[in-house]
Scaffold this motif. Structure first.
Motif, PDB file in Angstrom:
ATOM      1  N   SER A 125       0.941  -1.342   0.007  1.00 29.87           N
ATOM      2  CA  SER A 125      -0.213  -0.322   0.264  1.00 29.87           C
ATOM      3  C   SER A 125       0.668   1.122   0.128  1.00 29.87           C
ATOM      4  N   ILE A 126       2.348   1.675   1.119  1.00 35.86           N
ATOM      5  CA  ILE A 126       2.809   2.132   1.024  1.00 35.86           C
ATOM      6  C   ILE A 126       3.680   2.696  -0.599  1.00 35.86           C
ATOM      7  N   ILE A 164       7.821  16.425  -1.579  1.00 34.36           N
ATOM      8  CA  ILE A 164       6.587  15.525  -1.967  1.00 34.36           C
ATOM      9  C   ILE A 164       6.848  14.638  -1.479  1.00 34.36           C
ATOM     10  N   ILE A 202       3.036  12.117 -10.003  1.00 36.59           N
ATOM     11  CA  ILE A 202       1.712  13.472 -10.462  1.00 36.59           C
ATOM     12  C   ILE A 202       3.057  14.243  -9.851  1.00 36.59           C
ATOM     13  N   SER A 252       1.190   4.433  -2.809  1.00 35.94           N
ATOM     14  CA  SER A 252       0.849   5.544  -2.930  1.00 35.94           C
ATOM     15  C   SER A 252       2.141   6.496  -3.548  1.00 35.94           C
ATOM     16  N   ALA A 267       3.858  13.216   1.701  1.00 37.67           N
ATOM     17  CA  ALA A 267       3.609  11.916   1.260  1.00 37.67           C
ATOM     18  C   ALA A 267       4.456  11.024   3.107  1.00 37.67           C
ATOM     19  N   PHE A 319       2.345   6.994  -7.628  1.00 37.44           N
ATOM     20  CA  PHE A 319       1.195   7.571  -7.570  1.00 37.44           C
ATOM     21  C   PHE A 319       1.403   8.870  -7.519  1.00 37.44           C
ATOM     22  N   LEU A 320       2.584   9.103  -6.450  1.00 34.23           N
ATOM     23  CA  LEU A 320       2.426  10.508  -5.746  1.00 34.23           C
ATOM     24  C   LEU A 320       3.641  11.612  -6.470  1.00 34.23           C
TER      25      LEU A 320
END
Lengths: 109, 106
Positions: free
Chosen positions: A26-27, A59, A37, A30, A63, A33-34
């Motif tokens: 999950s990390i 960023i 972006i 995340s 996060a 994706f970040l």
């Protein structure tokens, strides 16, 4: 009967391995994706050189704070050590960031 | 799951719109032959908004964290298989007085 006593402090604690794997994945999603972006935003904004890398680490720091908040600040409940939530995935995301950063730099040129 | 995805898609759409606006801005600058360093202020606001929305979606959408502690409440193994080998039906409980008023002490 006495042999089923307490655990000594040297023992490695047993953790729910599949939950730990799911949390680490999950990390990773995340952060990836970040990174993407962040790369798009850095490219559109027109960052060049060192400024872009500083933006990326900014960023990633935001996060990290977000992930800490998601784990309700009790990191050891969900992971086996602090470095997982703070460091894991940062350098892997760097490649994605640079890719999307360079692909969007042309928006301003 | 739904709201996180919707916020992420909205953030992505805002970023795409900002990218398109920046390309158009650059075309205008080419016509007027001016120098450029950064996109106009409203595009920067749009970028920040899209960034914030996407960051929120990026943290909220992946599966929530599950506890790894072996002794926490949600990790207890509470269901045992219905194995007939371990079921004893012939025991001394039969000899106890059958009192329907007896309640379980909790």
């Amino acid at each position: 009967m006495a042999a089923a006593g307490g655990v000594s402090s040297d023992d490695v604690p047993i953790l729910q391995a599949e939950n730990l794997t799911s949390n680490v994945k999950s990390i990773y999603y995340s952060r990836t994706f970040l990174s993407i972006i962040g790369g798009v935003v850095a490219g559109i904004w027109g960052f060049t050189g060192l400024t872009g890398f500083i933006f990326y680490f900014l960023i990633m720091m935001v996060a990290s704070i977000g992930l800490l908040a998601k784990s309700k600040f009790s990191v050891l409940t969900y992971f086996d050590n602090w470095s997982r939530i703070l460091i894991e995935g940062v350098f892997g995301g760097l490649m994605s960031f640079v890719l999307f950063w360079t692909s969007h730099t042309d928006d301003l040129s | 799951m739904g709201i996180g995805y919707a916020v992420g898609v909205l953030g992505g759409a805002i970023l795409a719109h900002a990218a398109y606006a920046t390309i158009q801005y650059r075309a205008v600058l080419k016509i007027t032959e001016e120098e450029f360093t950064r996109p106009p202020m409203d595009v920067m606001m749009e970028l920040l908004l899209g960034l914030v929305l996407c960051m929120w979606a990026g943290l909220a959408v992946p599966t929530k964290f599950l506890s790894v502690l072996p002794h926490s409440e949600e990790n207890r193994i509470v269901s045992l298989p219905a194995n007939l080998d371990f079921m004893i039906f012939n025991h001394r409980g039969r000899a106890l007085p059958a009192d329907e008023d007896l309640k379980l002490k909790t």
